[in-house]
Design a protein around this motif. Structure first.
Motif, PDB file in Angstrom:
ATOM      1  N   PRO A  89     -25.809 -19.582  16.215  1.00 16.52           N
ATOM      2  CA  PRO A  89     -24.362 -19.809  16.291  1.00 16.52           C
ATOM      3  C   PRO A  89     -23.595 -19.264  15.091  1.00 16.52           C
ATOM      4  O   PRO A  89     -22.449 -18.817  15.231  1.00 16.52           O
ATOM      5  CB  PRO A  89     -24.238 -21.343  16.366  1.00 16.52           C
ATOM      6  N   ILE A  90     -24.225 -19.265  13.904  1.00 21.35           N
ATOM      7  CA  ILE A  90     -23.538 -18.726  12.726  1.00 21.35           C
ATOM      8  C   ILE A  90     -23.397 -17.207  12.843  1.00 21.35           C
ATOM      9  O   ILE A  90     -22.357 -16.638  12.485  1.00 21.35           O
ATOM     10  CB  ILE A  90     -24.289 -19.100  11.428  1.00 21.35           C
ATOM     11  N   ALA A  91     -24.430 -16.537  13.354  1.00 15.65           N
ATOM     12  CA  ALA A  91     -24.344 -15.085  13.574  1.00 15.65           C
ATOM     13  C   ALA A  91     -23.214 -14.762  14.544  1.00 15.65           C
ATOM     14  O   ALA A  91     -22.452 -13.799  14.348  1.00 15.65           O
ATOM     15  CB  ALA A  91     -25.677 -14.560  14.097  1.00 15.65           C
ATOM     16  N   LEU A  92     -23.077 -15.564  15.589  1.00 11.75           N
ATOM     17  CA  LEU A  92     -21.995 -15.365  16.564  1.00 11.75           C
ATOM     18  C   LEU A  92     -20.633 -15.661  15.937  1.00 11.75           C
ATOM     19  O   LEU A  92     -19.633 -14.991  16.242  1.00 11.75           O
ATOM     20  CB  LEU A  92     -22.221 -16.262  17.789  1.00 11.75           C
ATOM     21  N   THR A  93     -20.592 -16.649  15.033  1.00 12.61           N
ATOM     22  CA  THR A  93     -19.343 -16.957  14.325  1.00 12.61           C
ATOM     23  C   THR A  93     -18.895 -15.774  13.485  1.00 12.61           C
ATOM     24  O   THR A  93     -17.709 -15.427  13.444  1.00 12.61           O
ATOM     25  CB  THR A  93     -19.535 -18.202  13.422  1.00 12.61           C
ATOM     26  N   PHE A  94     -19.848 -15.127  12.806  1.00 13.87           N
ATOM     27  CA  PHE A  94     -19.517 -13.931  12.026  1.00 13.87           C
ATOM     28  C   PHE A  94     -18.948 -12.827  12.921  1.00 13.87           C
ATOM     29  O   PHE A  94     -18.006 -12.131  12.531  1.00 13.87           O
ATOM     30  CB  PHE A  94     -20.759 -13.417  11.294  1.00 13.87           C
ATOM     31  N   LEU A  95     -19.519 -12.670  14.102  1.00 11.98           N
ATOM     32  CA  LEU A  95     -18.985 -11.667  15.034  1.00 11.98           C
ATOM     33  C   LEU A  95     -17.548 -12.000  15.421  1.00 11.98           C
ATOM     34  O   LEU A  95     -16.687 -11.116  15.496  1.00 11.98           O
ATOM     35  CB  LEU A  95     -19.863 -11.600  16.295  1.00 11.98           C
ATOM     36  N   GLY A  96     -17.281 -13.291  15.648  1.00 11.03           N
ATOM     37  CA  GLY A  96     -15.916 -13.713  15.966  1.00 11.03           C
ATOM     38  C   GLY A  96     -14.961 -13.447  14.816  1.00 11.03           C
ATOM     39  O   GLY A  96     -13.818 -12.996  15.028  1.00 11.03           O
TER      40      GLY A  96
ATOM     41  N   GLY B   1     -15.339 -11.113  12.556  1.00  8.02           N
ATOM     42  CA  GLY B   1     -15.179  -9.665  12.500  1.00  8.02           C
ATOM     43  C   GLY B   1     -14.091  -9.192  13.447  1.00  8.02           C
ATOM     44  O   GLY B   1     -13.282  -8.311  13.116  1.00  8.02           O
ATOM     45  N   TRP B   2     -14.061  -9.795  14.641  1.00  3.90           N
ATOM     46  CA  TRP B   2     -13.017  -9.460  15.617  1.00  3.90           C
ATOM     47  C   TRP B   2     -11.652  -9.981  15.164  1.00  3.90           C
ATOM     48  O   TRP B   2     -10.646  -9.273  15.232  1.00  3.90           O
ATOM     49  CB  TRP B   2     -13.394 -10.056  16.982  1.00  3.90           C
ATOM     50  N   TYR B   3     -11.621 -11.231  14.645  1.00  6.34           N
ATOM     51  CA  TYR B   3     -10.352 -11.861  14.256  1.00  6.34           C
ATOM     52  C   TYR B   3      -9.701 -11.120  13.087  1.00  6.34           C
ATOM     53  O   TYR B   3      -8.486 -10.878  13.082  1.00  6.34           O
ATOM     54  CB  TYR B   3     -10.602 -13.325  13.871  1.00  6.34           C
ATOM     55  N   TYR B   4     -10.509 -10.766  12.077  1.00  5.74           N
ATOM     56  CA  TYR B   4      -9.967 -10.088  10.900  1.00  5.74           C
ATOM     57  C   TYR B   4     -10.027  -8.564  11.025  1.00  5.74           C
ATOM     58  O   TYR B   4      -9.598  -7.861  10.100  1.00  5.74           O
ATOM     59  CB  TYR B   4     -10.735 -10.525   9.645  1.00  5.74           C
ATOM     60  N   ASN B   5     -10.587  -8.098  12.124  1.00  6.27           N
ATOM     61  CA  ASN B   5     -10.718  -6.649  12.346  1.00  6.27           C
ATOM     62  C   ASN B   5     -11.428  -5.980  11.171  1.00  6.27           C
ATOM     63  O   ASN B   5     -10.962  -4.993  10.601  1.00  6.27           O
ATOM     64  CB  ASN B   5      -9.334  -6.013  12.569  1.00  6.27           C
ATOM     65  N   SER B   6     -12.585  -6.549  10.811  1.00  6.13           N
ATOM     66  CA  SER B   6     -13.313  -6.067   9.639  1.00  6.13           C
ATOM     67  C   SER B   6     -14.805  -5.978   9.928  1.00  6.13           C
ATOM     68  O   SER B   6     -15.415  -6.928  10.435  1.00  6.13           O
ATOM     69  CB  SER B   6     -13.075  -7.013   8.453  1.00  6.13           C
ATOM     70  N   LEU B   7     -15.401  -4.841   9.545  1.00  9.83           N
ATOM     71  CA  LEU B   7     -16.849  -4.675   9.682  1.00  9.83           C
ATOM     72  C   LEU B   7     -17.627  -5.542   8.694  1.00  9.83           C
ATOM     73  O   LEU B   7     -18.827  -5.772   8.870  1.00  9.83           O
ATOM     74  CB  LEU B   7     -17.223  -3.206   9.447  1.00  9.83           C
ATOM     75  N   PHE B   8     -16.935  -6.041   7.657  1.00  9.04           N
ATOM     76  CA  PHE B   8     -17.591  -6.880   6.649  1.00  9.04           C
ATOM     77  C   PHE B   8     -18.337  -8.032   7.319  1.00  9.04           C
ATOM     78  O   PHE B   8     -19.498  -8.297   7.021  1.00  9.04           O
ATOM     79  CB  PHE B   8     -16.545  -7.407   5.664  1.00  9.04           C
ATOM     80  N   PHE B   9     -17.679  -8.717   8.228  1.00 11.40           N
ATOM     81  CA  PHE B   9     -18.291  -9.873   8.885  1.00 11.40           C
ATOM     82  C   PHE B   9     -19.339  -9.457   9.919  1.00 11.40           C
ATOM     83  O   PHE B   9     -20.258 -10.215  10.200  1.00 11.40           O
ATOM     84  CB  PHE B   9     -17.216 -10.744   9.524  1.00 11.40           C
TER      85      PHE B   9
END
Length: 398
Positions: A64-71, A73-81
């Motif tokens: 779930p934490i990996a999926l949170t990072f993907l979310g 990444g989408w929310y902030y429009n950043s590859l960092f996450f």
């Protein structure tokens, strides 16, 4: 980063890395300590059963934490996450590193990680001076994790076996890891909450000032690294009364940090302009921020005392109290006094937790008395240092 990127970009990096640190701590969920505690206990289960059960338990939190990072990444429009989502997946294999620890291969771990982190540091600095963004730094961090994880797996192999998975172990490990994780995660949130608050209340440039100042304080707090390695075992194993020994430890470290604080307040404004350009805000903020060092030390020493007595509930209550106070007073004080409000909030929170603890808990009241006894008698400092030295020597000899 501050010098090349400027305050705004560094402020965003500090905010992003705070979010990542909190989420990665949740993903680990205290399982490293559970592994270290149970891996060599082969009377009730085998090493492969421990490895397999803990690997599955880690996946339950990591996914779930990996999926949170993907979310994010989408929310902030950043590859960092996105990169940190992959880092989260990779840490599922970190059990191999802990396995090496338990097999007394710390030398290999130290050499490998030092080499890879040195490579990463050189690469990051070079990249920053050549126009890299915070997303590039995230990618380099991902590569670091890939390299040392591959090295550890190659050294130890991958021990997961489905037929070695034990439901009773899985259940027992969950409860134990929850006890470890709750204290650590709450304390971590308490430490990172100000970065998140400053970013959302005051903006990215003030976040940069706060985050840079926090890094400087972490350097000043380096001597406290002796606590988990030396001081806690000393308190638990010494033949000298724990309370007397704790008072000596308090006295020695309190006056050490009082000296560091006084020097910081007067010296930092002089040397900071030579370290980094555009330090006006930092020169105003950091010396005052250093005043929190003594209060922070007192809280850390209290944690050392309660760990040595195995008072886990008190640690959880103190950490939770600090988190609530940091959040509520941080928001209020920042609205009133800006960045200086974080200093007032930190000091107020430490005072409140000590006072409430002393009112409702006999153990906290006792610890608070020992802490004051250590601080209020400076003329006994030399005696405390000599007693500590003698205790160290006696423990080493035995």
């Amino acid at each position: 980063m501050m010098k090349v990127w400027g305050k705004s970009e560094y402020g965003y990096y500090a905010y992003y890395i705070s979010i990542a640190t909190i989420l990665l701590a949740i993903a680990e969920f205290g399982t490293p300590n559970v592994f270290r505690r149970n891996y060599t206990d082969t009377e009730s289960h085998t090493k492969k059963e421990v490895y397999s059960s803990l690997y599955v338990l880690r996946l339950l939190f990591i996914t779930p934490i990996a999926l949170t990072f993907l979310g994010l990444g989408w929310y902030y429009n950043s590859l960092f996450f996105i990169y940190y989502s992959l880092v989260t997946v990779i840490i599922s294999f970190r059990l191999n590193e802990y396995k090496l620890e338990m097999n007394s291969e710390n030398k290999f771990i130290s050499k490998m990680k030092s080499l890879i982190y040195l490579f990463g540091l050189i690469t990051k600095v070079t990249a920053i001076y050549n126009g890299a963004t915070l997303e590039t730094i995230g990618l380099i961090t991902l590569i670091e994790h890939c390299l040392f994880t591959l090295a550890f797996i190659k050294r130890t192999g991958f021990d997961f076996k489905f037929n070695m998975l034990k439901k009773d172990l899985l259940k027992a490990f969950f409860y134990t890891s929850a006890a470890f994780a709750s204290t650590y995660i709450i304390a971590l949130l308490g430490g990172k909450i100000y970065t998140l608050l400053v970013f959302n209340v005051l903006g990215s440039e003030e976040t940069a000032v706060f985050a840079f100042s926090t890094r400087m304080l972490e350097i000043l707090l380096v001597p406290t690294q002796v606590f988990p390695v030396v001081i806690i075992p000393l308190l638990m194993k010494s033949t000298l009364s724990r309370d007397i020994l704790y008072t000596h430890i308090n006295r020695a470290f309190s006056y050490l940090y009082l000296g560091i604080t006084i020097c910081s307040v007067f010296v930092l404004p002089i040397i900071l302009p030579y370290i980094i350009d555009g330090t006006e805000n930092i020169v105003q903020f950091l010396p005052l921020y250093c005043l929190t060092l003594v209060f922070s030390l007192g809280n850390t020493l209290a944690g050392v005392y309660f760990i040595s007595l195995n008072y886990n509930k008190i640690l959880i209550y103190r950490s939770l109290g600090l988190l609530i106070s940091n959040l509520s007073t941080g928001l209020l004080f920042m609205e009133l006094w800006g960045l200086l409000g974080t200093i007032y909030s930190i000091i107020f929170s430490f005072f409140i937790v000590d006072i409430v603890g002393a009112v409702f808990s006999l153990a906290c009241r006792k610890e608070y008395r020992f802490r004051l006894a250590g601080f209020l008698k400076p003329w006994l400092l030399l005696k405390s240092i000599l007693n500590l030295s003698e205790t160290f020597r006696h423990n080493n000899n035995s």
